[in-house]
Motif scaffolding. Structure first.
Motif, mmCIF file in Angstrom:
data_model
loop_
_atom_site.group_PDB
_atom_site.id
_atom_site.type_symbol
_atom_site.label_atom_id
_atom_site.label_comp_id
_atom_site.label_asym_id
_atom_site.label_seq_id
_atom_site.Cartn_x
_atom_site.Cartn_y
_atom_site.Cartn_z
ATOM 1 N N GLY A 78 69.094 52.425 66.050
ATOM 2 C CA GLY A 78 68.300 53.569 66.490
ATOM 3 C C GLY A 78 68.865 54.223 67.733
ATOM 4 N N ILE A 79 69.291 53.414 68.698
ATOM 5 C CA ILE A 79 69.870 53.943 69.940
ATOM 6 C C ILE A 79 71.165 54.687 69.653
ATOM 7 C CG2 ILE A 79 71.100 53.190 72.039
ATOM 8 C CD1 ILE A 79 68.096 53.412 72.417
ATOM 9 N N LYS A 80 71.951 54.152 68.736
ATOM 10 C CA LYS A 80 73.216 54.818 68.396
ATOM 11 C C LYS A 80 72.948 56.236 67.880
ATOM 12 C CE LYS A 80 77.443 54.282 65.765
ATOM 13 N NZ LYS A 80 78.219 53.474 64.842
ATOM 14 N N GLU A 81 71.915 56.399 67.079
ATOM 15 C CA GLU A 81 71.568 57.729 66.575
ATOM 16 C C GLU A 81 70.938 58.584 67.670
ATOM 17 O OE1 GLU A 81 69.529 57.893 62.797
ATOM 18 O OE2 GLU A 81 70.503 56.035 62.184
ATOM 19 N N TYR A 82 70.046 58.004 68.441
ATOM 20 C CA TYR A 82 69.358 58.749 69.502
ATOM 21 C C TYR A 82 70.340 59.265 70.547
ATOM 22 C CZ TYR A 82 66.362 59.680 73.538
ATOM 23 O OH TYR A 82 65.735 60.267 74.613
ATOM 24 N N ALA A 88 70.976 65.836 72.149
ATOM 25 C CA ALA A 88 70.338 65.632 73.450
ATOM 26 C C ALA A 88 69.646 66.891 73.967
ATOM 27 C CB ALA A 88 71.365 65.147 74.464
ATOM 28 N N TYR A 89 70.263 68.041 73.784
ATOM 29 C CA TYR A 89 69.652 69.290 74.253
ATOM 30 C C TYR A 89 68.287 69.471 73.603
ATOM 31 C CZ TYR A 89 68.661 74.208 74.947
ATOM 32 O OH TYR A 89 68.034 75.388 75.260
ATOM 33 N N GLN A 90 68.199 69.234 72.297
ATOM 34 C CA GLN A 90 66.946 69.426 71.569
ATOM 35 C C GLN A 90 65.882 68.430 72.034
ATOM 36 O OE1 GLN A 90 66.401 71.998 69.594
ATOM 37 N NE2 GLN A 90 64.297 71.330 69.669
ATOM 38 N N ILE A 91 66.289 67.216 72.344
ATOM 39 C CA ILE A 91 65.342 66.213 72.849
ATOM 40 C C ILE A 91 64.735 66.699 74.159
ATOM 41 C CG2 ILE A 91 65.139 63.863 73.761
ATOM 42 C CD1 ILE A 91 67.348 63.081 71.692
ATOM 43 N N GLY A 92 65.582 67.188 75.044
ATOM 44 C CA GLY A 92 65.084 67.722 76.312
ATOM 45 C C GLY A 92 64.251 68.965 76.127
ATOM 46 N N LEU A 93 64.696 69.855 75.269
ATOM 47 C CA LEU A 93 63.983 71.105 75.022
ATOM 48 C C LEU A 93 62.602 70.839 74.444
ATOM 49 C CD1 LEU A 93 64.221 74.206 75.122
ATOM 50 C CD2 LEU A 93 65.077 74.110 72.773
ATOM 51 N N CYS A 102 70.557 55.487 77.116
ATOM 52 C CA CYS A 102 71.934 55.743 76.690
ATOM 53 C C CYS A 102 72.967 55.365 77.743
ATOM 54 C CB CYS A 102 72.107 57.218 76.309
ATOM 55 S SG CYS A 102 71.014 57.739 74.977
ATOM 56 N N GLU A 103 72.509 54.955 78.913
ATOM 57 C CA GLU A 103 73.442 54.568 79.971
ATOM 58 C C GLU A 103 74.308 53.418 79.483
ATOM 59 O OE1 GLU A 103 73.633 56.624 82.592
ATOM 60 O OE2 GLU A 103 71.992 57.644 81.557
ATOM 61 N N PHE A 111 75.442 63.037 77.162
ATOM 62 C CA PHE A 111 74.066 63.015 76.673
ATOM 63 C C PHE A 111 73.109 63.444 77.777
ATOM 64 C CE2 PHE A 111 69.886 61.285 76.085
ATOM 65 C CZ PHE A 111 69.623 61.527 74.747
ATOM 66 N N ARG A 112 73.239 62.817 78.940
ATOM 67 C CA ARG A 112 72.333 63.126 80.050
ATOM 68 C C ARG A 112 72.440 64.593 80.463
ATOM 69 N NH1 ARG A 112 69.050 61.181 83.717
ATOM 70 N NH2 ARG A 112 69.292 58.982 83.414
ATOM 71 N N MET A 113 73.648 65.138 80.507
ATOM 72 C CA MET A 113 73.823 66.546 80.888
ATOM 73 C C MET A 113 73.170 67.481 79.874
ATOM 74 S SD MET A 113 77.751 66.418 82.435
ATOM 75 C CE MET A 113 78.132 67.889 81.579
ATOM 76 N N GLU A 114 73.348 67.196 78.589
ATOM 77 C CA GLU A 114 72.748 68.035 77.552
ATOM 78 C C GLU A 114 71.229 67.891 77.533
ATOM 79 O OE1 GLU A 114 74.108 70.418 75.486
ATOM 80 O OE2 GLU A 114 75.745 70.128 76.907
#
Length: 126
Positions: A78-82, A88-93, A102-103, A111-114
């Protein structure tokens, strides 16, 4: 023409946002159902794909025996997909908070930037 492009871009962001929320809502309570059924791989996957922190066996004390290896295997899938920076942008949006899961992955910085870019945009739209 430029106004139409801006409107289309806003519409596209809104559509993706709604789609992401629907997907998350569909997964909302499945962990409990999987735990009751003893499907620990599915519990782990469900937690991972939602970007939740890895749980311990004591977190499931109400469900009897926990197969921590199956949970860990599912969680890693699951983490690999997440942690895919392309999502990542869509998750934040969508306004979903990032718990730092994801660290340590190869694309963690991207990932963190997006995610942050999406999060910032979600806050502007409120």
């Amino acid at each position: 023409m430029k106004t139409q492009q801006i409107q289309l871009k806003k519409w596209t962001k809104a559509a993706f946002s709604i789609g992401g929320l629907i997907l998350l809502a569909a997964c909302a309570n499945t962990s409990e159902d999987y735990a009751k059924a003893g499907d620990w791989n599915a519990v782990g996957y469900s937690d991972g794909i939602k970007g939740k922190q890895h749980r311990t066996a004591s977190d499931f004390k109400d469900y009897g025996t926990v197969n921590v290896n199956d949970y860990a295997d599912g969680y890693m899938k699951g983490i690999k997909e997440y942690c895919n920076p392309n999502h990542a942008y869509q998750i934040g949006l969508s306004g979903n908070y990032y718990e730092g899961v994801c660290e340590g992955t190869p694309d963690s910085q991207k990932f963190r930037m997006e995610w942050q870019r999406g999060w910032n945009d979600s806050q502007l739209n409120k």
